[in-house]
Design a protein around this motif. Sequence first.
Motif, PDB file in Angstrom:
ATOM      1  N   ALA A  76       6.733  15.569  15.476  1.00 44.93           N
ATOM      2  CA  ALA A  76       5.176  15.852  15.190  1.00 44.93           C
ATOM      3  C   ALA A  76       4.389  14.862  15.031  1.00 44.93           C
ATOM      4  CB  ALA A  76       4.951  16.778  13.924  1.00 44.93           C
ATOM      5  N   GLN A  77       4.928  13.836  14.358  1.00 46.80           N
ATOM      6  CA  GLN A  77       4.114  12.305  14.424  1.00 46.80           C
ATOM      7  C   GLN A  77       3.857  11.756  15.576  1.00 46.80           C
ATOM      8  OE1 GLN A  77       6.620  10.673  11.340  1.00 46.80           O
ATOM      9  NE2 GLN A  77       5.076  10.759   9.661  1.00 46.80           N
ATOM     10  N   THR A  78       4.993  11.713  16.491  1.00 46.79           N
ATOM     11  CA  THR A  78       4.593  11.064  17.823  1.00 46.79           C
ATOM     12  C   THR A  78       4.139  11.995  18.698  1.00 46.79           C
ATOM     13  OG1 THR A  78       7.238  10.398  17.740  1.00 46.79           O
ATOM     14  CG2 THR A  78       6.298  10.665  19.885  1.00 46.79           C
ATOM     15  N   ALA A  79       3.911  13.432  18.346  1.00 53.73           N
ATOM     16  CA  ALA A  79       2.854  14.090  19.227  1.00 53.73           C
ATOM     17  C   ALA A  79       1.396  13.956  18.871  1.00 53.73           C
ATOM     18  CB  ALA A  79       3.235  15.841  19.001  1.00 53.73           C
ATOM     19  N   LEU A  80       1.456  13.655  17.345  1.00 54.59           N
ATOM     20  CA  LEU A  80      -0.138  13.303  17.103  1.00 54.59           C
ATOM     21  C   LEU A  80      -0.464  11.815  17.607  1.00 54.59           C
ATOM     22  CD1 LEU A  80      -0.107  14.775  13.458  1.00 54.59           C
ATOM     23  CD2 LEU A  80      -1.393  15.797  15.656  1.00 54.59           C
ATOM     24  N   ALA A  81       0.263  11.031  17.490  1.00 51.37           N
ATOM     25  CA  ALA A  81      -0.090   9.670  18.035  1.00 51.37           C
ATOM     26  C   ALA A  81      -0.404   9.781  19.329  1.00 51.37           C
ATOM     27  CB  ALA A  81       0.983   8.641  17.735  1.00 51.37           C
ATOM     28  N   ILE A 141       2.570   2.114  10.864  1.00 47.49           N
ATOM     29  CA  ILE A 141       1.342   2.647  11.329  1.00 47.49           C
ATOM     30  C   ILE A 141       1.240   3.682  12.617  1.00 47.49           C
ATOM     31  CG2 ILE A 141       0.165   0.321  10.928  1.00 47.49           C
ATOM     32  CD1 ILE A 141       0.160  -0.533  13.674  1.00 47.49           C
ATOM     33  N   VAL A 142       2.575   3.739  13.415  1.00 44.12           N
ATOM     34  CA  VAL A 142       2.651   4.676  14.573  1.00 44.12           C
ATOM     35  C   VAL A 142       2.816   5.889  14.035  1.00 44.12           C
ATOM     36  CG1 VAL A 142       4.070   5.215  16.374  1.00 44.12           C
ATOM     37  CG2 VAL A 142       3.534   2.616  15.898  1.00 44.12           C
TER      38      VAL A 142
END
Length: 315
Positions: A76-81, A141-142
């Motif tokens: 999910a964090q990767t998708a939002l980034a 930060i990512v």
Amino acid sequence: MSTIDHSTLDLAGLIAFVRVAELGSFVRASESLDLSKAAVSKQVAALERRLGARLLQRTTRQLSLTEAGQTYLRHAQTALAAARAAQDAVADTQTVPRGRLRVTAPMSFGLLHVAPWVGGFLNAYPQIDLDLQFDDRTRDIVHEGLDVALRIATQLDTSSLVARRVAGTRVLLCAAPSYLEGHGRPTHPNQLHAHPCLHFSMTPLGRAWEFRRGEETVRLALTTRLEANSSIALRAAAVNGAGLVRIPEFAVANDLESGRLEVVLPDWKFADLGIYAVMARRVYVPAKVRVFLDYLGGAWKRTPDWRGGGLSANT
């Protein structure tokens, strides 16, 4: 091979879950998202139902991620980034910088030399909303969706991130004149064992202080009288005569100018510190990031020897 039913994707629930997981609290997540706690809880519960999996383990005292939650959070964090990068790429085609800018900075430096310029920056760029977080931890930060992290170090570790040096500062040994009059002025680093030393506890060198004078180097492992994770706290203790402090010039420039502190062992030097803006590596650098770095970099260059920090002498 199974197919994904895109009708089950829940962007609002995904955002709510990520914020709850990162902040560790439904209350803090609701404040960050400007929603009620009930609304955030409802979004996360709906997401769990759609996924058919429990993501968060809730008790009256603790909130933790399940194994499924840990896996989902990473993706999910990767998708939002990626979504933010896509949004930035589009927004960057506009002539006016705009959007939410998320910035983190070290606590003492942020309070002294970032916060005082924020009002002017927001007035100059009325279509930018600033989310400013002061924190001495090294943030991811990512995964946390930060646009810029200001970091202070002699040098940064090599990584996949992009670092831009925006300023620098000396590190000085200082004490109050009243302390030096009562305890004497050391003339060599080896004499510091006889003095109470005030130490910043988060330095990567531990309690070792390394001095240089020309080709000569002296490294001391000190027993410190006071340790603190705040340069502002150490500066206050030094001004009040608690001992000798090793401290960045940006924290004490006003005190040196006024005479509340003076430099000790001026012929001996510590390694200088660089102030870096660290960003994720990407094709487009959003306009909002560029103007923020240019604005602060220009403000610091206009501040001779770091005088003019935002906190008063009596803070």
